[in-house]
Scaffold this motif. Structure first.
Motif, PDB file in Angstrom:
ATOM      1  N   ARG A 204       0.794  -1.646   0.213  1.00 42.40           N
ATOM      2  CA  ARG A 204       0.155   0.436   0.202  1.00 42.40           C
ATOM      3  C   ARG A 204       0.481   1.126   0.192  1.00 42.40           C
ATOM      4  NH1 ARG A 204      -3.421  -1.671   5.264  1.00 42.40           N
ATOM      5  NH2 ARG A 204      -1.776  -1.827   6.864  1.00 42.40           N
TER       6      ARG A 204
ATOM      7  N   ALA B 164      -1.270   6.028   2.860  1.00 42.78           N
ATOM      8  CA  ALA B 164      -2.286   4.172   3.502  1.00 42.78           C
ATOM      9  C   ALA B 164      -1.743   3.297   4.604  1.00 42.78           C
ATOM     10  CB  ALA B 164      -3.001   3.024   2.862  1.00 42.78           C
ATOM     11  N   GLU B 165      -0.552   3.290   4.660  1.00 43.44           N
ATOM     12  CA  GLU B 165       0.057   2.878   5.824  1.00 43.44           C
ATOM     13  C   GLU B 165       0.154   4.041   7.071  1.00 43.44           C
ATOM     14  OE1 GLU B 165       2.004  -0.461   8.405  1.00 43.44           O
ATOM     15  OE2 GLU B 165       0.752   0.080   6.259  1.00 43.44           O
TER      16      GLU B 165
END
Length: 82
Positions: free
Chosen positions: A26, A30-31
């Motif tokens: 990702r 997003a992380e």
């Protein structure tokens, strides 16, 4: 939804975030979002928890909306008869 800008991060932290994101397939953003959610999840009141908290504050004589409607109807009939 809001935005969060984090300034002044050490380059090693940024690199570690990017590597972790890549391992999980990702984007770094997003992380970052996932890490924040994981870290703070226990501090966020869920809808079910909020509903339970509000139900606990409701007087015990009120069991459901039908009771409220019935009481209001009865109160209006008493006023009309007076």
């Amino acid at each position: 939804m809001g935005q969060l800008i984090v300034r002044g991060l050490d380059d090693a932290i940024i690199q570690a975030l990017k590597q972790r994101a890549a391992r999980k397939g990702r984007a770094a953003e997003a992380e970052h979002r996932a890490l924040l959610e994981e870290a703070l999840r226990s501090e966020i009141e869920t809808f079910a928890e909020a509903a339970a908290r509000l139900r606990a504050r409701t007087p015990p004589q009120v069991s459901d909306s039908a009771d409220l409607v019935r009481r209001d109807r009865d109160r209006n009939h008493l006023k009309a008869d007076a």
